[in-house]
Design a protein around this motif. Sequence first.
Motif, PDB file in Angstrom:
ATOM      1  N   UNK A   1       0.844  -1.183   0.000  1.00 14.74           N
ATOM      2  CA  UNK A   1       0.000   0.000   0.000  1.00 14.74           C
ATOM      3  C   UNK A   1       0.888   1.246   0.000  1.00 14.74           C
ATOM      4  N   UNK A   2       0.679   2.128  -0.970  1.00 16.15           N
ATOM      5  CA  UNK A   2       1.403   3.398  -1.043  1.00 16.15           C
ATOM      6  C   UNK A   2       0.446   4.505  -0.616  1.00 16.15           C
ATOM      7  N   UNK A   3       0.722   5.146   0.492  1.00 15.33           N
ATOM      8  CA  UNK A   3      -0.066   6.301   0.912  1.00 15.33           C
ATOM      9  C   UNK A   3       0.554   7.531   0.262  1.00 15.33           C
ATOM     10  N   UNK A   4      -0.066   7.988  -0.802  1.00 10.91           N
ATOM     11  CA  UNK A   4       0.528   9.008  -1.660  1.00 10.91           C
ATOM     12  C   UNK A   4      -0.021  10.392  -1.328  1.00 10.91           C
ATOM     13  N   UNK A   5       0.819  11.203  -0.696  1.00 13.00           N
ATOM     14  CA  UNK A   5       0.454  12.602  -0.445  1.00 13.00           C
ATOM     15  C   UNK A   5       1.364  13.577  -1.191  1.00 13.00           C
TER      16      UNK A   5
ATOM     17  N   UNK B   1       3.370  -6.565 -12.151  1.00 14.46           N
ATOM     18  CA  UNK B   1       2.624  -6.692 -10.899  1.00 14.46           C
ATOM     19  C   UNK B   1       1.301  -5.945 -11.019  1.00 14.46           C
ATOM     20  N   UNK B   2       0.219  -6.580 -10.631  1.00 12.42           N
ATOM     21  CA  UNK B   2      -1.094  -5.941 -10.674  1.00 12.42           C
ATOM     22  C   UNK B   2      -1.103  -4.708  -9.773  1.00 12.42           C
ATOM     23  N   UNK B   3      -1.866  -3.700 -10.196  1.00 16.49           N
ATOM     24  CA  UNK B   3      -1.882  -2.468  -9.432  1.00 16.49           C
ATOM     25  C   UNK B   3      -3.203  -1.747  -9.621  1.00 16.49           C
ATOM     26  N   UNK B   4      -3.524  -0.895  -8.649  1.00 10.79           N
ATOM     27  CA  UNK B   4      -4.771  -0.143  -8.690  1.00 10.79           C
ATOM     28  C   UNK B   4      -4.572   1.170  -7.935  1.00 10.79           C
ATOM     29  N   UNK B   5      -5.312   2.200  -8.354  1.00  7.04           N
ATOM     30  CA  UNK B   5      -5.292   3.491  -7.675  1.00  7.04           C
ATOM     31  C   UNK B   5      -6.633   3.708  -6.991  1.00  7.04           C
TER      32      UNK B   5
ATOM     33  N   UNK C   1     -14.055  -1.734  -0.717  1.00  2.44           N
ATOM     34  CA  UNK C   1     -14.458  -2.690  -1.750  1.00  2.44           C
ATOM     35  C   UNK C   1     -13.255  -3.489  -2.240  1.00  2.44           C
ATOM     36  N   UNK C   2     -12.131  -2.810  -2.461  1.00  3.89           N
ATOM     37  CA  UNK C   2     -10.931  -3.505  -2.914  1.00  3.89           C
ATOM     38  C   UNK C   2     -10.470  -4.535  -1.889  1.00  3.89           C
ATOM     39  N   UNK C   3     -10.423  -4.140  -0.618  1.00  4.01           N
ATOM     40  CA  UNK C   3      -9.959  -5.044   0.430  1.00  4.01           C
ATOM     41  C   UNK C   3     -10.857  -6.272   0.524  1.00  4.01           C
ATOM     42  N   UNK C   4     -12.153  -6.060   0.428  1.00  8.15           N
ATOM     43  CA  UNK C   4     -13.089  -7.184   0.516  1.00  8.15           C
ATOM     44  C   UNK C   4     -12.898  -8.154  -0.645  1.00  8.15           C
TER      45      UNK C   4
ATOM     46  N   UNK D   1      -3.280 -14.431  -3.775  1.00  6.98           N
ATOM     47  CA  UNK D   1      -2.016 -15.118  -3.473  1.00  6.98           C
ATOM     48  C   UNK D   1      -0.863 -14.583  -4.322  1.00  6.98           C
ATOM     49  N   UNK D   2      -1.032 -13.418  -4.914  1.00 10.49           N
ATOM     50  CA  UNK D   2      -0.007 -12.875  -5.810  1.00 10.49           C
ATOM     51  C   UNK D   2       0.309 -11.439  -5.399  1.00 10.49           C
ATOM     52  N   UNK D   3       1.416 -10.882  -5.898  1.00 12.41           N
ATOM     53  CA  UNK D   3       1.789  -9.524  -5.522  1.00 12.41           C
ATOM     54  C   UNK D   3       0.776  -8.493  -6.026  1.00 12.41           C
ATOM     55  N   UNK D   4       0.631  -7.429  -5.271  1.00 11.76           N
ATOM     56  CA  UNK D   4      -0.296  -6.361  -5.637  1.00 11.76           C
ATOM     57  C   UNK D   4       0.261  -5.043  -5.101  1.00 11.76           C
ATOM     58  N   UNK D   5       0.173  -3.990  -5.914  1.00 11.65           N
ATOM     59  CA  UNK D   5       0.543  -2.646  -5.480  1.00 11.65           C
ATOM     60  C   UNK D   5      -0.707  -1.785  -5.493  1.00 11.65           C
ATOM     61  N   UNK D   6      -0.990  -1.154  -4.352  1.00 14.23           N
ATOM     62  CA  UNK D   6      -2.213  -0.372  -4.190  1.00 14.23           C
ATOM     63  C   UNK D   6      -1.832   1.061  -3.823  1.00 14.23           C
ATOM     64  N   UNK D   7      -2.078   1.982  -4.746  1.00 14.67           N
ATOM     65  CA  UNK D   7      -1.849   3.392  -4.462  1.00 14.67           C
ATOM     66  C   UNK D   7      -3.113   3.991  -3.849  1.00 14.67           C
TER      67      UNK D   7
END
Length: 522
Positions: A440-444, A481-485, A494-497, A503-509
């Motif tokens: 999880x990237x907390x982007x400010x 790597x799968x990713x979403x903003x 909704x994403x967390x649920x 079971x694979x890597x994920x990057x969440x901005x």
Amino acid sequence: MNAAHKLVEILEENGIEYIFGIPGEQILPLYEALQKSSIKHILMRHELAAAHAADAYSRITGKLGVCIATAGPGALNLVMGVATAFKDRVPMLVITGDNPTYNKYGDEFQAFPLGDIFEHVALESYDPDNATDAITDLYEIFDAFEVYPRGPKHLNLSKDILLEDDYEVIKGNYIANFDYGNTCILQQVIASASKPVFLLGSGAIRSRDRITAIVKEHNIPVLTTFTAKGIIDDYDELNLGLAGIRGSDRSDYAIENSDCIIALGTRLTARTIKNIDDIEDKLIHVNINDLVLMGDYPYHGHVADFLDEIKFEGDYSDWFKEILEIPPTVYTEGIDDDTIPLRPQSAINSIYKVFDDNVIVSDAGSHTSWTTLLKTSNSAYKLLYSGGFAPMGYGIPGAIGAAVGVPDEKIIVINGDGGFQMNVQELATIKQYGLNIMIFILNNNEYGIIRQYEERVYDMKPYATELINPDFVELAESYGIKSVKIQSKKELEMFLDENKDTKFPYVVEIVVGREFIPKPRD
């Protein structure tokens, strides 16, 4: 069998299963031996990340983390990561290659006095002159870790030494000079106490079960340092939480009113006890490092040995009830807000609601206060981060070490946008090994904690803190790597649920707003 093969054999004999590193010319003889061994090598993309990964692997497994690099630039790239382990007293073996002995000094290509550097960031730095000494040194290092499992040790190996095949096998012998002479006095102090409290550091983790049994049987309240969260279940009412700058009114009351503070496996820095002079006459301090012992009643030795020697009697329920009369301090401001942009503490709280039982790796930055304050742990090292050195960039490589150590668990990383970019290259390592890591990237778009210091401490306008960031989604996807903003609390929930069981890597901005972190307690 040359010396390189013998050294790898010693690693195998001592249970080493993984090594994190990058090969190079001067260390290749050891890699040739590793290739034929049972040890698995995790190929990192930067030596600094190798050190952080070995550090986290050691923390989460209780096994010895090992990192490796070649001479000169490779070795020096390890230094900051080794310093991180040194400050947090994480046991780690650091192996560096070096130029052959005949040209490792002076102004030769990639020559540098590595021993002179590493002696400041490791408990000991070994620089053997021949294969016999190298083998003896490695045996001694493992012997020392059995007796004194705290902090990194460095072994520097010249290429010609690794290739030697004429050597003797001489096992080192590490002798600890612990001092148990005042055990009877400590027993009297504890027996006469009516208001004892345990103050636990990370050096007490190996004695967790024994401490828990004592605490439960006698109703002794407990405080912990940052790195010891979870030694006693955070959900247990006897656990009063953190001591020191992130403590509570209850923890302050317990320290001030206790007549016997039993500090186990902690250095008692100013972050834990602001003024040590105030408690010296009631402090029992147990540590294997005699250089950090404080107070009138030191015990130089293992926490386990102390607990074996000391007998606890009586019930301290009345003292515990007295502490509970102090209202609890709970950090809840903003944790359920659904503003846009999201507040960082609200995003972290949502993540914890789903992944509270997972291992969390926190990078350094303005979010770190919230990751530590909001995290509840039912066991030690559910929250991994550097409390002593706090380097940005620990998160991703730390997660790699954790994922290698506990491959059946999903590892959660909480980064800021600044820290994420300091070891972003390790996304390639995560992809290569298919590690189950969610970042999880907390982007400010800023170095937030620096901006806060500028404004609050120096009365400055923000300066040199704004970040012009890349498209993090496209960046992650370029590594495969799968990713979403995510821009709202509803989207995050909704994403967390939908993805909690991936079971694979994920990057969440996660786009978050600017936020001042809670001010530490005076």
